[in-house]
Design a protein around this motif. Structure first.
Motif, PDB file in Angstrom:
ATOM      1  N   SER A   1     -66.908  16.625  19.309  1.00  0.00           N
ATOM      2  CA  SER A   1     -66.337  15.527  19.314  1.00  0.00           C
ATOM      3  C   SER A   1     -65.667  15.401  17.818  1.00  0.00           C
ATOM      4  O   SER A   1     -64.374  15.079  17.956  1.00  0.00           O
ATOM      5  CB  SER A   1     -67.433  14.143  19.178  1.00  0.00           C
ATOM      6  N   ALA A   2     -66.015  15.966  16.728  1.00  0.00           N
ATOM      7  CA  ALA A   2     -65.443  16.057  15.483  1.00  0.00           C
ATOM      8  C   ALA A   2     -64.308  17.019  15.699  1.00  0.00           C
ATOM      9  O   ALA A   2     -62.919  16.667  15.141  1.00  0.00           O
ATOM     10  CB  ALA A   2     -66.316  16.519  14.548  1.00  0.00           C
TER      11      ALA A   2
ATOM     12  N   ASP B   1     -62.398  17.583  18.301  1.00  0.00           N
ATOM     13  CA  ASP B   1     -61.294  16.909  19.270  1.00  0.00           C
ATOM     14  C   ASP B   1     -60.556  15.976  18.316  1.00  0.00           C
ATOM     15  O   ASP B   1     -59.498  15.960  18.581  1.00  0.00           O
ATOM     16  CB  ASP B   1     -62.200  16.241  20.377  1.00  0.00           C
ATOM     17  N   LYS B   2     -61.333  15.212  17.473  1.00  0.00           N
ATOM     18  CA  LYS B   2     -60.528  14.385  16.697  1.00  0.00           C
ATOM     19  C   LYS B   2     -59.603  15.170  15.690  1.00  0.00           C
ATOM     20  O   LYS B   2     -58.547  14.535  15.462  1.00  0.00           O
ATOM     21  CB  LYS B   2     -61.680  13.404  15.976  1.00  0.00           C
ATOM     22  N   VAL B   3     -60.163  16.226  15.089  1.00  0.00           N
ATOM     23  CA  VAL B   3     -59.204  16.934  14.335  1.00  0.00           C
ATOM     24  C   VAL B   3     -57.897  17.333  15.189  1.00  0.00           C
ATOM     25  O   VAL B   3     -56.874  17.266  14.682  1.00  0.00           O
ATOM     26  CB  VAL B   3     -60.072  18.090  13.643  1.00  0.00           C
ATOM     27  N   ARG B   4     -58.216  17.775  16.206  1.00  0.00           N
ATOM     28  CA  ARG B   4     -57.092  18.392  17.015  1.00  0.00           C
ATOM     29  C   ARG B   4     -56.122  17.031  17.411  1.00  0.00           C
ATOM     30  O   ARG B   4     -54.899  17.431  17.210  1.00  0.00           O
ATOM     31  CB  ARG B   4     -57.636  18.986  18.328  1.00  0.00           C
TER      32      ARG B   4
END
Length: 157
Positions: free
Chosen positions: A39-40, A42-45
Protein backbone atom coordinates in the motif's frame (compact mmCIF):
# COMPACT_ATOMS: atom_id res chain seq x y z
CA UNK A 1 16.74 26.19 15.07
CA UNK A 2 14.39 28.58 13.28
CA UNK A 3 11.33 27.30 11.44
CA UNK A 4 12.85 28.28 8.11
CA UNK A 5 16.06 26.39 8.81
CA UNK A 6 14.09 23.33 9.85
CA UNK A 7 12.12 23.46 6.58
CA UNK A 8 15.36 23.86 4.62
CA UNK A 9 16.93 20.88 6.38
CA UNK A 10 13.79 18.79 5.81
CA UNK A 11 13.70 19.73 2.13
CA UNK A 12 17.36 18.83 1.71
CA UNK A 13 16.89 15.50 3.48
CA UNK A 14 13.78 14.66 1.45
CA UNK A 15 15.60 15.55 -1.75
CA UNK A 16 18.62 13.46 -0.84
CA UNK A 17 16.39 10.53 0.15
CA UNK A 18 14.50 10.78 -3.11
CA UNK A 19 17.74 10.75 -5.09
CA UNK A 20 19.18 7.83 -3.19
CA UNK A 21 15.96 5.90 -3.68
CA UNK A 22 15.87 6.77 -7.37
CA UNK A 23 19.44 5.57 -7.80
CA UNK A 24 18.46 2.38 -5.96
CA UNK A 25 21.50 2.71 -3.79
CA UNK A 26 21.80 0.42 -0.82
CA UNK A 27 22.84 2.23 2.34
CA UNK A 28 23.02 0.99 5.90
CA UNK A 29 20.16 3.03 7.36
CA UNK A 30 17.66 2.53 4.52
CA UNK A 31 14.76 0.18 5.07
CA UNK A 32 14.79 -2.95 2.96
CA UNK A 33 12.08 -3.05 0.31
CA UNK A 34 10.33 -5.97 2.00
CA UNK A 35 9.56 -3.78 5.05
CA UNK A 36 7.49 -1.34 2.98
CA UNK A 37 3.89 -2.37 2.60
CA UNK A 38 2.49 -2.72 -0.88
CA UNK A 39 0.00 0.00 0.00
CA UNK A 40 2.80 2.42 0.89
CA UNK A 41 4.76 1.44 -2.23
CA UNK A 42 1.65 2.12 -4.36
CA UNK A 43 1.30 5.57 -2.80
CA UNK A 44 4.96 6.38 -3.48
CA UNK A 45 4.57 5.27 -7.10
CA UNK A 46 1.42 7.41 -7.42
CA UNK A 47 3.20 10.42 -5.91
CA UNK A 48 6.10 9.97 -8.34
CA UNK A 49 3.69 9.80 -11.26
CA UNK A 50 1.88 12.94 -10.04
CA UNK A 51 5.19 14.84 -9.76
CA UNK A 52 6.22 13.65 -13.25
CA UNK A 53 2.87 14.75 -14.73
CA UNK A 54 3.17 18.17 -13.07
CA UNK A 55 6.77 18.44 -14.33
CA UNK A 56 5.65 17.73 -17.90
CA UNK A 57 2.93 20.39 -17.64
CA UNK A 58 5.45 22.94 -16.34
CA UNK A 59 7.93 21.97 -19.09
CA UNK A 60 5.28 22.46 -21.76
CA UNK A 61 4.72 25.99 -20.42
CA UNK A 62 8.45 26.71 -20.32
CA UNK A 63 8.38 26.91 -16.52
CA UNK A 64 10.65 23.95 -15.70
CA UNK A 65 14.10 22.78 -16.72
CA UNK A 66 15.91 20.25 -14.57
CA UNK A 67 19.39 18.80 -14.35
CA UNK A 68 18.35 15.68 -12.46
CA UNK A 69 17.34 12.87 -14.82
CA UNK A 70 14.19 12.28 -12.78
CA UNK A 71 11.75 15.04 -11.82
CA UNK A 72 13.07 17.57 -9.32
CA UNK A 73 10.24 17.48 -6.79
CA UNK A 74 11.43 20.64 -5.05
CA UNK A 75 11.14 22.71 -8.23
CA UNK A 76 7.92 21.06 -9.37
CA UNK A 77 6.16 21.52 -6.03
CA UNK A 78 7.35 25.14 -5.97
CA UNK A 79 5.68 25.83 -9.31
CA UNK A 80 8.72 25.43 -11.55
CA UNK A 81 12.24 26.64 -11.99
CA UNK A 82 15.29 26.40 -14.22
CA UNK A 83 18.04 24.36 -12.59
CA UNK A 84 20.31 24.84 -15.61
CA UNK A 85 20.11 28.63 -15.43
CA UNK A 86 20.44 28.54 -11.63
CA UNK A 87 23.64 26.48 -11.87
CA UNK A 88 25.12 28.59 -14.67
CA UNK A 89 24.37 31.85 -12.82
CA UNK A 90 26.41 30.82 -9.79
CA UNK A 91 23.75 32.31 -7.51
CA UNK A 92 22.64 28.96 -6.10
CA UNK A 93 20.56 25.89 -6.86
CA UNK A 94 17.60 24.31 -5.12
CA UNK A 95 18.32 21.78 -2.31
CA UNK A 96 17.34 18.72 -4.33
CA UNK A 97 19.51 19.70 -7.29
CA UNK A 98 22.40 20.44 -4.93
CA UNK A 99 22.05 16.99 -3.37
CA UNK A 100 21.95 15.33 -6.80
CA UNK A 101 25.01 17.24 -7.99
CA UNK A 102 26.94 16.21 -4.88
CA UNK A 103 25.75 12.59 -5.05
CA UNK A 104 26.59 12.36 -8.74
CA UNK A 105 30.29 12.66 -7.94
CA UNK A 106 30.13 9.00 -6.90
CA UNK A 107 27.06 7.75 -8.75
CA UNK A 108 26.47 7.66 -12.49
CA UNK A 109 23.08 8.29 -14.03
CA UNK A 110 21.66 10.87 -11.59
CA UNK A 111 22.16 14.05 -13.57
CA UNK A 112 22.73 15.34 -17.09
CA UNK A 113 26.09 13.83 -18.18
CA UNK A 114 27.29 17.16 -19.65
CA UNK A 115 26.77 18.84 -16.29
CA UNK A 116 28.43 15.90 -14.51
CA UNK A 117 31.62 16.37 -16.53
CA UNK A 118 31.99 19.95 -15.21
CA UNK A 119 31.66 18.96 -11.52
CA UNK A 120 34.53 18.49 -9.11
CA UNK A 121 35.58 19.12 -5.53
CA UNK A 122 37.98 21.97 -4.77
CA UNK A 123 40.93 21.80 -2.37
CA UNK A 124 38.57 22.54 0.54
CA UNK A 125 36.17 19.74 -0.44
CA UNK A 126 33.49 22.08 -1.80
CA UNK A 127 31.42 21.10 -4.83
CA UNK A 128 32.35 23.09 -7.93
CA UNK A 129 30.86 23.51 -11.39
CA UNK A 130 33.25 24.86 -14.03
CA UNK A 131 35.67 25.66 -11.16
CA UNK A 132 33.07 27.84 -9.35
CA UNK A 133 31.69 26.77 -5.95
CA UNK A 134 28.10 25.52 -6.20
CA UNK A 135 25.88 27.26 -3.67
CA UNK A 136 22.47 26.53 -2.26
CA UNK A 137 19.69 29.02 -2.99
CA UNK A 138 19.81 32.13 -0.84
CA UNK A 139 17.57 32.30 2.21
CA UNK A 140 15.28 34.72 0.37
CA UNK A 141 14.93 32.42 -2.66
CA UNK A 142 14.23 29.43 -0.41
CA UNK A 143 11.58 31.42 1.45
CA UNK A 144 9.93 32.34 -1.85
CA UNK A 145 10.05 28.70 -2.98
CA UNK A 146 8.38 27.50 0.22
CA UNK A 147 5.79 30.28 -0.06
CA UNK A 148 5.00 29.03 -3.57
CA UNK A 149 4.70 25.47 -2.28
CA UNK A 150 2.19 26.62 0.30
CA UNK A 151 0.25 28.39 -2.42
CA UNK A 152 -0.07 25.15 -4.39
CA UNK A 153 -0.66 22.98 -1.32
CA UNK A 154 -3.99 22.25 0.26
CA UNK A 155 -2.34 21.93 3.64
CA UNK A 156 0.22 23.94 5.57
CA UNK A 157 3.79 22.76 5.95
Amino acid sequence: MSGFRKCSVYALLIGAGYLIGTAQMSIGFAQPDDEVSESAADKVRAANEAVRTAMQALESEGAYSGIILSPTAFLVLSGGGDAHADLESGNGVDPETFAALYASLHTEGLIDPVVREALALDAEGRLTYNDEVVKLYSQQTLQMSFANRLRYSETEL
